[in-house]
Design a protein around this motif. Structure first.
Motif, mmCIF file in Angstrom:
data_model
loop_
_atom_site.group_PDB
_atom_site.id
_atom_site.type_symbol
_atom_site.label_atom_id
_atom_site.label_comp_id
_atom_site.label_asym_id
_atom_site.label_seq_id
_atom_site.Cartn_x
_atom_site.Cartn_y
_atom_site.Cartn_z
ATOM 1 N N ILE A 57 32.581 -47.577 91.592
ATOM 2 C CA ILE A 57 32.701 -48.516 92.053
ATOM 3 C C ILE A 57 32.271 -48.456 93.719
ATOM 4 O O ILE A 57 32.664 -47.692 94.774
ATOM 5 N N VAL A 58 31.259 -48.567 94.163
ATOM 6 C CA VAL A 58 29.990 -48.859 95.312
ATOM 7 C C VAL A 58 30.767 -50.402 96.614
ATOM 8 O O VAL A 58 29.998 -50.910 95.456
ATOM 9 N N PHE A 59 30.647 -50.529 96.872
ATOM 10 C CA PHE A 59 31.357 -51.868 98.335
ATOM 11 C C PHE A 59 30.377 -51.520 99.101
ATOM 12 O O PHE A 59 30.143 -50.546 99.756
ATOM 13 N N GLY A 60 29.630 -52.441 98.952
ATOM 14 C CA GLY A 60 28.765 -52.922 100.258
ATOM 15 C C GLY A 60 28.944 -53.961 101.157
ATOM 16 O O GLY A 60 30.409 -54.183 100.820
ATOM 17 N N ALA A 61 28.248 -54.498 102.081
ATOM 18 C CA ALA A 61 29.129 -54.581 103.375
ATOM 19 C C ALA A 61 28.632 -57.039 102.961
ATOM 20 O O ALA A 61 28.521 -56.970 104.284
ATOM 21 N N GLU A 75 40.635 -57.701 87.172
ATOM 22 C CA GLU A 75 40.232 -57.843 85.973
ATOM 23 C C GLU A 75 39.577 -56.445 85.583
ATOM 24 O O GLU A 75 39.538 -55.906 84.127
ATOM 25 N N TYR A 76 39.811 -55.189 86.378
ATOM 26 C CA TYR A 76 39.645 -54.096 86.226
ATOM 27 C C TYR A 76 41.160 -53.279 86.959
ATOM 28 O O TYR A 76 42.046 -53.757 87.769
ATOM 29 N N ASP A 77 41.100 -52.262 85.973
ATOM 30 C CA ASP A 77 41.700 -51.107 86.467
ATOM 31 C C ASP A 77 41.167 -50.432 87.549
ATOM 32 O O ASP A 77 40.387 -49.091 87.728
ATOM 33 N N LEU A 78 41.553 -50.663 88.755
ATOM 34 C CA LEU A 78 40.426 -49.979 89.635
ATOM 35 C C LEU A 78 40.980 -48.007 89.910
ATOM 36 O O LEU A 78 40.301 -47.159 90.147
ATOM 37 N N LYS A 79 42.090 -47.555 89.194
ATOM 38 C CA LYS A 79 42.067 -46.228 88.997
ATOM 39 C C LYS A 79 41.898 -45.175 87.803
ATOM 40 O O LYS A 79 42.029 -43.755 88.030
ATOM 41 N N ASP A 80 40.582 -46.064 87.638
ATOM 42 C CA ASP A 80 40.095 -45.829 86.592
ATOM 43 C C ASP A 80 38.685 -45.405 87.429
ATOM 44 O O ASP A 80 37.751 -44.555 86.845
ATOM 45 N N TYR A 81 38.143 -46.112 88.626
ATOM 46 C CA TYR A 81 37.320 -45.868 89.156
ATOM 47 C C TYR A 81 37.387 -45.107 90.089
ATOM 48 O O TYR A 81 38.244 -44.508 90.642
#
Length: 239
Positions: A57-61, A75-81
């Motif tokens: 997951i790439v987070f822009g500003a 909604e997501y399991d962020l540990k998978d990314y």
């Protein structure tokens, strides 16, 4: 993106913005000198660290950033990314209790938050260009687990994966690290900017100046290039 191809775009950018190639090269040389005296990361090192997943997951500003972080948290399991923050997006993530795995920065975001992320395990990809030589000199030594990048010819320990802004450079980095699926959060490519990309702004969201608008046009073009030329699926949460 190989440097031979990137250099064609790089020359266009230099001409379009009036940047100094010699300034970029001077900054790159300085960053390499600093990292050469420390135990800096290689691409192989970073690949091993984030090798637990080929989903990024790439987070822009952009203006959608906080909304996207909250949705992803629910909604997501962020540990998978692998979570890759583009510079100032780091601040928004920390506000929501999330620490990125990697921060791609040219050191003009909130440095306290980037340092806090680093202390909490984030790997820092520091980018050298002609306008941040002073910050390269004064700030780089404070970080651990650093990989260096440049937008000019790679020298020494530095890499050039392609890309221009923190956001699209983060995408090229994700590809270099073996990403097969990239989710874009807060990547609006519009004409509005946030306090996360402009820490000196008095309001949360405002109009982008012409310089920033032009940069975002390039960012969107390079994102499309990746989609069309690399074996990776890109999903923008805006769509």
């Amino acid at each position: 993106m190989e440097f031979g191809l990137w250099e064609k775009y790089y020359k266009e950018i230099i001409d379009d913005f009036g940047f100094s190639r010699s300034g970029d090269e001077k900054s790159a040389k300085l960053l390499d000198e600093i990292l050469s005296t420390e135990e800096c990361l290689t691409l192989n090192d970073l690949s091993k660290i984030v090798g637990f997943s080929d989903k990024f997951i790439v987070f822009g500003a952009g203006p959608s950033l906080k909304e996207h972080i909250k949705m992803l948290n629910e909604e997501y399991d962020l540990k998978d990314y692998v979570l890759l923050a583009a510079d100032g997006a780091t601040t928004a993530l920390i506000e929501e209790g999330v620490f990125p795995d990697i921060v791609a920065t040219d050191l003009d975001g909130n440095l306290d938050d980037i340092l806090l992320a680093n202390i909490n395990g984030a790997n820092i990809v520091v980018h050298a260009h002609g306008d941040n030589i002073d910050k390269i000199a004064s700030l780089t030594p404070f970080f651990n687990n650093v990989l260096g990048t440049t937008q000019s010819q790679p020298v020494g320990t530095l890499y050039n994966f392609g890309g221009f802004t923190d956001g699209d450079r983060a995408l090229f980095l994700a590809v270099a690290l073996g990403a097969r699926e990239i989710t874009l959060a807060g990547m609006d490519f519009g004409d509005r900017v946030t306090k996360y990309s402009r820490p000196d702004m008095s309001q949360d969201v405002g109009d982008a100046d012409e310089f920033k608008k032009k940069k975002l046009v390039y960012a969107e073009e390079f994102t499309k290039w990746i989609l069309e030329n690399e074996p990776v699926e890109i999903v923008n949460l805006l769509n």
